[in-house]
Scaffold this motif. Sequence first.
Motif, PDB file in Angstrom:
ATOM      1  N   ASN A 189      55.582  81.890  53.311  1.00 35.69           N
ATOM      2  CA  ASN A 189      56.970  81.937  52.882  1.00 35.69           C
ATOM      3  C   ASN A 189      57.838  81.609  54.108  1.00 35.69           C
ATOM      4  OD1 ASN A 189      59.353  82.493  51.559  1.00 35.69           O
ATOM      5  ND2 ASN A 189      59.048  84.700  51.522  1.00 35.69           N
ATOM      6  N   ALA A 190      58.484  80.469  54.106  1.00 30.48           N
ATOM      7  CA  ALA A 190      59.153  79.955  55.299  1.00 30.48           C
ATOM      8  C   ALA A 190      60.163  80.919  55.921  1.00 30.48           C
ATOM      9  CB  ALA A 190      59.815  78.610  54.987  1.00 30.48           C
ATOM     10  N   PRO A 191      61.044  81.574  55.137  1.00 36.06           N
ATOM     11  CA  PRO A 191      61.980  82.497  55.770  1.00 36.06           C
ATOM     12  C   PRO A 191      61.303  83.606  56.570  1.00 36.06           C
ATOM     13  CG  PRO A 191      62.757  81.960  53.581  1.00 36.06           C
ATOM     14  CD  PRO A 191      61.367  81.384  53.700  1.00 36.06           C
ATOM     15  N   GLU A 192      60.112  84.036  56.129  1.00 33.86           N
ATOM     16  CA  GLU A 192      59.393  85.055  56.900  1.00 33.86           C
ATOM     17  C   GLU A 192      58.995  84.521  58.269  1.00 33.86           C
ATOM     18  OE1 GLU A 192      56.378  87.483  55.313  1.00 33.86           O
ATOM     19  OE2 GLU A 192      57.142  87.404  53.259  1.00 33.86           O
ATOM     20  N   LEU A 193      58.545  83.274  58.320  1.00 35.31           N
ATOM     21  CA  LEU A 193      58.164  82.703  59.608  1.00 35.31           C
ATOM     22  C   LEU A 193      59.373  82.574  60.525  1.00 35.31           C
ATOM     23  CD1 LEU A 193      56.017  81.470  61.437  1.00 35.31           C
ATOM     24  CD2 LEU A 193      56.525  79.239  60.413  1.00 35.31           C
ATOM     25  N   PHE A 194      60.507  82.146  59.969  1.00 34.60           N
ATOM     26  CA  PHE A 194      61.696  81.990  60.813  1.00 34.60           C
ATOM     27  C   PHE A 194      62.255  83.333  61.262  1.00 34.60           C
ATOM     28  CE2 PHE A 194      61.577  77.637  59.266  1.00 34.60           C
ATOM     29  CZ  PHE A 194      61.884  76.949  60.434  1.00 34.60           C
ATOM     30  N   LYS A 195      61.988  84.402  60.528  1.00 33.81           N
ATOM     31  CA  LYS A 195      62.377  85.721  61.017  1.00 33.81           C
ATOM     32  C   LYS A 195      61.591  86.080  62.279  1.00 33.81           C
ATOM     33  CE  LYS A 195      63.971  87.797  56.687  1.00 33.81           C
ATOM     34  NZ  LYS A 195      65.369  87.900  57.152  1.00 33.81           N
ATOM     35  N   ALA A 196      60.387  85.528  62.409  1.00 35.98           N
ATOM     36  CA  ALA A 196      59.549  85.781  63.586  1.00 35.98           C
ATOM     37  C   ALA A 196      59.812  84.789  64.710  1.00 35.98           C
ATOM     38  CB  ALA A 196      58.071  85.730  63.188  1.00 35.98           C
ATOM     39  N   ALA A 197      60.774  83.866  64.513  1.00 37.55           N
ATOM     40  CA  ALA A 197      61.027  82.813  65.497  1.00 37.55           C
ATOM     41  C   ALA A 197      61.813  83.354  66.679  1.00 37.55           C
ATOM     42  CB  ALA A 197      61.779  81.657  64.846  1.00 37.55           C
ATOM     43  N   ARG A 198      61.468  82.862  67.855  1.00 36.68           N
ATOM     44  CA  ARG A 198      62.193  83.177  69.071  1.00 36.68           C
ATOM     45  C   ARG A 198      63.099  82.009  69.437  1.00 36.68           C
ATOM     46  NH1 ARG A 198      60.367  87.168  67.372  1.00 36.68           N
ATOM     47  NH2 ARG A 198      59.230  88.808  68.505  1.00 36.68           N
ATOM     48  N   PRO A 199      64.118  82.240  70.234  1.00 40.31           N
ATOM     49  CA  PRO A 199      65.080  81.173  70.556  1.00 40.31           C
ATOM     50  C   PRO A 199      64.419  79.937  71.153  1.00 40.31           C
ATOM     51  CG  PRO A 199      65.957  83.297  71.229  1.00 40.31           C
ATOM     52  CD  PRO A 199      64.532  83.538  70.815  1.00 40.31           C
ATOM     53  N   GLY A 200      64.817  78.781  70.622  1.00 39.29           N
ATOM     54  CA  GLY A 200      64.397  77.506  71.196  1.00 39.29           C
ATOM     55  C   GLY A 200      62.982  77.080  70.894  1.00 39.29           C
ATOM     56  N   VAL A 201      62.350  77.649  69.857  1.00 40.61           N
ATOM     57  CA  VAL A 201      60.979  77.258  69.571  1.00 40.61           C
ATOM     58  C   VAL A 201      60.897  75.871  68.949  1.00 40.61           C
ATOM     59  CG1 VAL A 201      60.921  78.323  67.275  1.00 40.61           C
ATOM     60  CG2 VAL A 201      58.798  78.034  68.555  1.00 40.61           C
ATOM     61  N   ALA A 202      61.950  75.424  68.262  1.00 37.35           N
ATOM     62  CA  ALA A 202      61.905  74.161  67.513  1.00 37.35           C
ATOM     63  C   ALA A 202      63.008  73.208  67.953  1.00 37.35           C
ATOM     64  CB  ALA A 202      62.018  74.412  66.012  1.00 37.35           C
ATOM     65  N   ALA A 203      62.676  71.933  67.967  1.00 39.39           N
ATOM     66  CA  ALA A 203      63.667  70.900  68.264  1.00 39.39           C
ATOM     67  C   ALA A 203      64.432  70.502  67.014  1.00 39.39           C
ATOM     68  CB  ALA A 203      62.989  69.676  68.869  1.00 39.39           C
ATOM     69  N   GLU A 204      63.738  70.487  65.874  1.00 39.61           N
ATOM     70  CA  GLU A 204      64.372  70.136  64.604  1.00 39.61           C
ATOM     71  C   GLU A 204      63.708  70.917  63.482  1.00 39.61           C
ATOM     72  OE1 GLU A 204      64.719  66.011  63.639  1.00 39.61           O
ATOM     73  OE2 GLU A 204      65.466  65.428  65.630  1.00 39.61           O
ATOM     74  N   VAL A 205      64.455  71.108  62.395  1.00 35.53           N
ATOM     75  CA  VAL A 205      63.929  71.651  61.145  1.00 35.53           C
ATOM     76  C   VAL A 205      64.340  70.693  60.039  1.00 35.53           C
ATOM     77  CG1 VAL A 205      63.985  73.562  59.504  1.00 35.53           C
ATOM     78  CG2 VAL A 205      64.040  74.031  61.969  1.00 35.53           C
ATOM     79  N   TRP A 206      63.410  70.377  59.143  1.00 33.07           N
ATOM     80  CA  TRP A 206      63.678  69.467  58.036  1.00 33.07           C
ATOM     81  C   TRP A 206      63.499  70.201  56.712  1.00 33.07           C
ATOM     82  CZ3 TRP A 206      59.991  64.883  59.695  1.00 33.07           C
ATOM     83  CH2 TRP A 206      60.481  64.309  60.888  1.00 33.07           C
ATOM     84  N   THR A 207      64.435  69.994  55.804  1.00 28.27           N
ATOM     85  CA  THR A 207      64.318  70.513  54.436  1.00 28.27           C
ATOM     86  C   THR A 207      64.767  69.402  53.494  1.00 28.27           C
ATOM     87  OG1 THR A 207      64.893  72.726  55.253  1.00 28.27           O
ATOM     88  CG2 THR A 207      64.904  72.394  52.876  1.00 28.27           C
TER      89      THR A 207
END
Length: 285
Positions: free
Chosen positions: A145-163
């Motif tokens: 479930n994508a929102p769960e993963l992003f809740k575990a995200a730390r600052p600056g882990v991704a350069a871009e997100v696509w939806t």
Amino acid sequence: MSEGDAAGSADGIDGGADGAAGRPALWGRPVLSFVRRSGHLDARLQRAWDRYAGEYLLDINVREGSLAVRDDMVFDRDYVRSAWGNDNPLIVEIGTGQGENVVAAAAGHPDVNYLALEVYDPGVAHTMLLAGKQGLSNIRIAQVNAPELFKAARPGVAAEVWTFFPDPWPKMKHHKRRIVQPALAADIRRALVDGGVWRIATDIEDYALHVHEVMDGRDGFENAGRLTVSLPVEHVGKGNADLAAGLPHAEFRESERFGGRVLTNFERKGLEAGRVIHDFTYRAV
């Protein structure tokens, strides 16, 4: 079902039959942007799963068969270095569908890491198959479930997100299930590097209005679009969508079609049906 339907939103609760204390039976459960269905795999996709899951599928689920992310999961640059074996920039696609877009991107940009988020077994297996046939080493897949993963995200882990082309949930009562929500936007902003972007695309006019309502003027993001489009300023649902043309309109800023998105069969069918593709680029500031 839309091409990018692959994640849930934790903004709200499900309804249902009356439960204890007069509350709905499903009180407290998150409102998801997908409906979990049995994912039967044909023989070809089952072979792909058996062959490539060990190489591409990330082991971050709380248990087998669950879409929940482990409580101890920390989605940061150290995790990227561990899972991909390098420190290259990471692009995350929420809702990869059959994987055509993310696999094409990974094949064309071997110096970039890609993470495909998809909940449906056939989509996961097909993405593995496409990546495995080309021997790609810069792509990983998470069936969560994508929102769960992003809740575990730390600052600056991704350069871009696509939806791209998320499920539009056209009925008015289901609009709360749309994946683009304020809580997810806040988590994606934290995950993005400064200057990183969240790219969104939809072929549903009412969903375009929804994106503008959630994202335009949001702290931490700027709308980088340069095209001017006219949209109704009131929402319509599945039963009254034909009224949209007669509603008051206003001008909004959107982006030209993202050149890094391949033209999938899903998008082509939308164009052939006369639907307008709405592209958005929201930059982290």
